[in-house]
Design an enzyme around this catalytic site. Structure first.
Site, PDB file in Angstrom:
ATOM      1  N   HIS A 130     155.850 -25.876 -80.366  1.00  0.00           N
ATOM      2  CA  HIS A 130     155.755 -24.559 -81.025  1.00  0.00           C
ATOM      3  C   HIS A 130     156.110 -23.462 -80.037  1.00  0.00           C
ATOM      4  O   HIS A 130     155.497 -22.392 -80.030  1.00  0.00           O
ATOM      5  CB  HIS A 130     154.349 -24.334 -81.596  1.00  0.00           C
ATOM      6  CG  HIS A 130     154.099 -25.125 -82.855  1.00  0.00           C
ATOM      7  ND1 HIS A 130     154.725 -24.855 -84.044  1.00  0.00           N
ATOM      8  CD2 HIS A 130     153.306 -26.206 -83.091  1.00  0.00           C
ATOM      9  CE1 HIS A 130     154.320 -25.717 -84.968  1.00  0.00           C
ATOM     10  NE2 HIS A 130     153.467 -26.548 -84.421  1.00  0.00           N
ATOM     11  N   ASP A 139     149.529 -28.724 -80.298  1.00  0.00           N
ATOM     12  CA  ASP A 139     149.732 -29.466 -81.545  1.00  0.00           C
ATOM     13  C   ASP A 139     151.203 -29.743 -81.810  1.00  0.00           C
ATOM     14  O   ASP A 139     152.089 -29.055 -81.321  1.00  0.00           O
ATOM     15  CB  ASP A 139     149.156 -28.665 -82.719  1.00  0.00           C
ATOM     16  CG  ASP A 139     149.758 -27.269 -82.790  1.00  0.00           C
ATOM     17  OD1 ASP A 139     149.912 -26.623 -81.723  1.00  0.00           O
ATOM     18  OD2 ASP A 139     150.089 -26.813 -83.904  1.00  0.00           O
ATOM     19  N   GLU A 140     151.410 -30.754 -82.604  1.00  0.00           N
ATOM     20  CA  GLU A 140     152.705 -31.034 -83.228  1.00  0.00           C
ATOM     21  C   GLU A 140     153.874 -31.056 -82.242  1.00  0.00           C
ATOM     22  O   GLU A 140     154.938 -30.497 -82.509  1.00  0.00           O
ATOM     23  CB  GLU A 140     152.969 -30.029 -84.371  1.00  0.00           C
ATOM     24  CG  GLU A 140     151.902 -30.110 -85.449  1.00  0.00           C
ATOM     25  CD  GLU A 140     152.225 -29.239 -86.669  1.00  0.00           C
ATOM     26  OE1 GLU A 140     151.948 -29.710 -87.785  1.00  0.00           O
ATOM     27  OE2 GLU A 140     152.738 -28.126 -86.512  1.00  0.00           O
ATOM     28  N   SER A 141     153.659 -31.687 -81.110  1.00  0.00           N
ATOM     29  CA  SER A 141     154.769 -31.902 -80.183  1.00  0.00           C
ATOM     30  C   SER A 141     155.441 -33.203 -80.607  1.00  0.00           C
ATOM     31  O   SER A 141     154.860 -34.282 -80.498  1.00  0.00           O
ATOM     32  CB  SER A 141     154.213 -32.012 -78.750  1.00  0.00           C
ATOM     33  OG  SER A 141     155.264 -32.215 -77.843  1.00  0.00           O
ATOM     34  N   GLU A 149     145.481 -32.924 -80.888  1.00  0.00           N
ATOM     35  CA  GLU A 149     146.376 -33.768 -80.114  1.00  0.00           C
ATOM     36  C   GLU A 149     146.065 -33.767 -78.620  1.00  0.00           C
ATOM     37  O   GLU A 149     146.539 -34.637 -77.886  1.00  0.00           O
ATOM     38  CB  GLU A 149     147.840 -33.345 -80.327  1.00  0.00           C
ATOM     39  CG  GLU A 149     148.357 -33.637 -81.718  1.00  0.00           C
ATOM     40  CD  GLU A 149     148.210 -32.446 -82.653  1.00  0.00           C
ATOM     41  OE1 GLU A 149     147.191 -31.737 -82.557  1.00  0.00           O
ATOM     42  OE2 GLU A 149     149.107 -32.251 -83.485  1.00  0.00           O
TER      43      GLU A 149
END
Lengths: 673, 673
Positions: free
Chosen positions: A251, A314-316, A366
């Site tokens: 992000h 998050d969301e890597s 995460e």
């Protein structure tokens, strides 16, 4: 410090009635202990405040704001002046509390109101603020004057971390929005403003060390450091901590626009024109990345004094890492089988940097990995299960998952989601690791015009979940108090209630919105997923549709639900008539709505809903008649109506009907053949 | 710089209709020259902008805001992207314009829209801003899409100084209020924000040189220097100058609280708890006063770059000067017969201090004196006569008197007040000295909650007076366009339209305000003088009454006026029925209003008006019947009704009926015996 009203002639009402009504509890959040007593304390221009033990500018500010609210609600002219003895309200505060408010700050208070006066006692200024907020929620009227009912309240929060997150990354929100949000938070005793400041779509905080972060990564929409300091000061004045989030390593596209050397791919990079999981990721293998982060965190640490800093995490998706031969080689050399392990390596290197600048790390699920220091706090967007896993590993946690406002759940649903659910199997020691929860206002689908209507009043119900005893779970009573609280929040300048009418005027290009308001009352916005499937909004999509105007969890649904339940239980003629009048009102509104749609292409996007409504209303009318008359419906009628309802459930036009479950109940209650 | 919409699928409307409606002029202010042409330019997601000659971040910001407004009004997704050639809109700007905008800034522009595209040409960035504002006001819809009508507009303002003043001294207004006011100003092409920053009731701007000015003189409510710089930057980004006012030598009690040595009386001083002309006055006889002012002005000059600085100069009553033997001796020594002469001496010493810091002096009428330098600008709160006197002496002037919003005049009345009235006897050379005018929002009776509803939309009508040709004077057409402009202003976040409903909810403690809204529609606030006689408001009076909720110049009055005029001219049965329905609606609302008054002491303060309304409505109903039937009213009926109307004209309860002149006409139109 002493306050007393100046003696001013006000065109007035007469003395208080001799009747002394008791406490009508509209407190929100519900205090830990409330004991109603006999009598009332009249509110007059002679209302005065005396601070007995400890005083400070912060306390004075809180008193000034509380007096302002008393003044506005009760029409009192309260001017600072030498106080009468004894004062109407005596505040005794043991001390300032922490220089930088931590999760350990004592927020408890004791408030006693008697017909002779009120006393507020607390250990800290923040505790006194909480008590003053409660005091202003006690105001009642008997019709001929305002008063505080006699009551004794002993109160302290259940959870230490009661947050609200705003994502200023995906859509920038002006400082004015942030400040009024802080006012709303203070009003319902939330104590952490989690400020999501960087995203693929924008880097929103000025760095003087790295000016290209906003210079190239913000489209010109960012907070100056002076503004950020103003927000921090405004929050502190209200007993609210500010935890900034700088989302890493993913992000983070906006970081890379100006500083492509931080990236894991060659670049060049541009601000992401789409939401969702993007590829742009910091390069965790280079020392220069950590040197950059060190300098940046150092700069931010001077602006944000809170002991915690949120690093996202998050969301890597690991895509760029796998695609980069140098990074892949690094992973092999370090025996990292997955990119998740590489992210843990990144976090391990981040932790001492944060520590060096006096910060503890907060990250999304995460980041959870036993290799990280035990003072890392995990914020769970995945749910209570994930939270419990963290606690089992010894990590403190914050629950976010059930409180995503863009899921468009009702206040009641979110209210019942508990960070430590009743009957949890978590051992008590692990339960203590649950710090609390956070309301999350993600930024894909909100702008300055709509954000209040998404946050309020629903956030107030969640705030009660975080503050009040676990046993406080009566949804109907919550809604009763929430309705009152919503009006109090509006007095702070929040636009959650005025937004719908304002947006309907824009859509209609007219101030004649009576029919549209009836139509809007049975509609609600789609949730994030449904809406994105319909519209695929980007950062450049205007929020000017009917789905942006209508409010989540409108009152009309609950009213209809109650009316239908009562009618099914006792199908009187009056009940049928009332239900039918409601349905007929919907139908009557449609022609005018359709006329306005003819003149407004934007409004006309919702035409299918206007076309569906009359048949649904008719189903309701007929059902009411059949039930009341005890007549069987004709063969096939029921299935036909249920099909109609099912068809109307399909998400479209960015709005959904709110009443379909209730209408289904009504149709199903019709006597079958 | 180039902009182009990203290609995004939008749940859509079909291609534009084959019909090509012409220009529906809703422009406000009316441009100098408008020539409508044939055809339309469709607005689609492919709308693109290209800047041809000169570009700058300020121009880019203005384009971004204009695209945002286009996007919101027409539901377009417009993302920055490489532009198509040719672009939909080509902007050609000759240069940046002035580094610090002066009264000489060229604001002219030329805007041409054809079915093939639009071109905007200007000499300066400010001119381009004005043209972009006009462009966004052109948006129309034919029902199946949005477009710009083909048109050629050549435009330039009539007056150079088109101001709006906010008095942040008597009541502090948060930065958010100031910023949204600037947005509103830019939307109607006002170009001077006059910021009244010091008053007897508060010193509102931080001085780092003299910290006790706000430390002791502001009750904690003031703008930091960072905030003031933000306001200046925000204004400059919108082509608006910021002229700060530091009122001297009177209206200066707040200076003296922290620095009593500046005063003409021994002190100590306290922030004034009352409005009006106060005694606290700077001592004009001491050099130390001027040394203080020199340092202070120097500090402020670095924050406010505008070439003008307002020094107030009004309402110095001379009381303390006469009472102080030392000052009286000074006057004798200087042969000053009056304190006005001493004030001129003060101004004469002030002028070089301002000049030293690069500032020209602006002052209210009282500064006018031939002994002052000719570059002093006189702002007239006394009227056009005073303005003409100044011009005759060679002074430039600004008219303020007819534009005091707290006089609660209608938009129509203020609109027709011209700084250079038709048929003026001023010679042309002196007319050139009239720089323009200023809307004045004095602070006695407004707070952050109510101020928008007092400023807007009325200020838009005055803005047109300052911008448009003198010949533009059609009040009905102004109101037609003002109604549209009011909706556009609401889209900027101004709360002038939402305020009433929000305030009624506070008063009723309920969201059920249908009847109250009917009641409110026939009411308006009292003007400053009437209200102060009723209530004697102080800085500590809450603005939470019905008189604070209702709006000045509500639409219902004009609608009724038109209906009554039409009916008297042609008394049809349908006309009578429509009028009667309106009156009956008023009467029908009263019982519910009275029920809500029973539960709300604050609302109940307006009970006398609720009690008067039914008889007035009945008078209207009966009059409509008599007129329509051509029947004479019974003997005495007419006088009885006129007496009723006269009684209802008496100011009370902080609200007045708006419809009494119209009702009087109706009653008087009843056939007499």
């Amino acid at each position: 410090m002493r306050y007393l009203a100046a003696i001013v002639l006000v065109c007035g009402w007469s003395a208080l009635s001799a009747q002394t009504p008791g406490l009508v509890n509209t407190l929100m959040p519900e205090p830990a202990h409330v004991t109603a007593a006999r009598g009332t304390l009249p509110l007059t221009n002679a209302f005065s405040v005396q601070v007995a033990r400890f005083d400070s500018p912060r306390l004075e500010g809180a008193i000034r704001r509380a007096l302002r609210r008393l003044s506005m609600q009760a029409g009192l002219t309260l001017a600072p002046a030498p106080a009468a003895t004894p004062a109407t309200l005596t505040i005794t505060v043991a001390g300032a509390g922490e220089a930088v408010q931590s999760i350990g700050e004592d927020e408890s208070y004791d408030l006693e109101v008697t017909p002779q006066g009120a006393t507020l006692t607390s250990r800290t200024v923040v505790g006194a603020m909480r008590g003053l907020t409660t005091l202003t929620q006690l105001i009642q009227t008997g019709g001929d004057g305002y008063f505080l009912p006699a009551v004794h309240i002993e109160d302290a929060p259940r959870f230490r971390w009661r947050g609200l997150m705003i994502d200023s990354g995906r859509h920038f929100e002006p400082v004015a929005v942030i400040l009024r949000t802080l006012d709303g938070m203070a009003a319902v005793k939330l104590n952490v403003f989690h400020w999501h400041l960087t995203e693929d779509q924008g880097f929103r905080i000025e760095s003087k060390v790295f000016p290209k972060l906003t210079g190239m990564g913000s489209n010109g929409q960012f907070y100056t450091q002076a503004q950020a300091r103003e927000v921090v000061a405004y929050a502190r004045a209200r007993g609210i901590r500010v935890v900034p989030e700088f989302d890493m390593p993913a992000h983070s596209t906006s970081w890379l626009v100006g500083y492509p050397e931080l990236g894991s791919a060659p670049g060049p990079f541009a601000i992401s024109p789409a939401f969702g999981v993007r590829d742009g990721t910091l390069d965790p293998t280079r020392d220069s990345t950590y040197q950059f982060i060190d300098k940046f965190i150092g700069e931010m640490a001077a602006i944000f004094p809170d002991p915690y800093m949120h690093i996202g995490g998050d969301e890597s998706n690991g895509k760029e890492w796998r695609a980069n031969p140098r990074i892949a080689a690094f992973m092999r050399a370090h025996h990292f089988a997955t990119t998740a392990e590489l992210q843990t390596y990144f976090n391990q290197r981040l932790a001492p940097i944060l520590a060096k600048h006096g910060k503890k790390m907060v990250g999304w699920d995460e980041v959870l990995n036993p290799a990280l220091p035990k003072n890392v706090v995990v914020e769970s967007w995945r749910g209570v299960k994930s939270l419990a896993q963290g606690a089992a590993l010894g990590y403190q946690g914050i629950l976010a998952a059930p409180y995503y406002l863009d899921h468009m759940e009702t206040a009641g649903t979110m209210y019942l989601a508990d960070p430590i659910p009743a009957g949890t199997s978590m051992p008590p020691a692990e339960q203590k690791l649950v710090l609390g929860g956070e309301v999350c206002m993600w930024g894909e689908l909100v702008d300055a015009g709509t954000i209040d209507s998404r946050m309020w009043p629903r956030s107030a119900a969640i705030a009660e979940r975080f503050w009040s005893p676990a046993s406080v779970t009566d949804v109907n009573d919550m809604y009763r108090r929430l309705t009152v609280e919503s009006t109090r929040l509006e007095a702070l300048g929040l636009t959650h209630r005025t937004h719908e009418a304002a947006a309907l005027r824009q859509l209609a290009g007219s101030s004649d919105i009576g029919a549209l308001q009836v139509f809007a009352s049975v509609l609600a916005p789609l949730n994030l997923g449904q809406r994105q499937r319909q519209q695929h909004a980007t950062p450049f999509t205007p929020f000017d549709r009917l789905g942006d105007a209508v409010r989540p969890d409108p009152a009309a649904r609950r009213e209809l639900d109650a009316a239908i339940q009562a009618f099914i239980a006792a199908p009187t003629a009056a009940g049928a008539a009332a239900l039918k009048a409601r349905f007929q009102q919907w139908t009557a509104a449609v022609p005018e709505v359709e006329r306005q749609m003819d003149a407004s292409p934007l409004l006309a996007l919702a035409r299918p809903r206007a076309e569906q409504l009359p048949a649904l209303a008719q189903a309701g009318e007929q059902a009411a008649d059949f039930i009341q008359q005890g007549t069987d419906a004709p063969a096939g009628w029921q299935q036909q109506q249920l099909d109609l309802i099912s068809a109307a459930e399909k998400p479209q036009t960015l709005v959904r009907f709110t009443f379909l479950p209730e209408l289904r109940k009504l149709v199903q209650a019709v006597p079958a053949h």
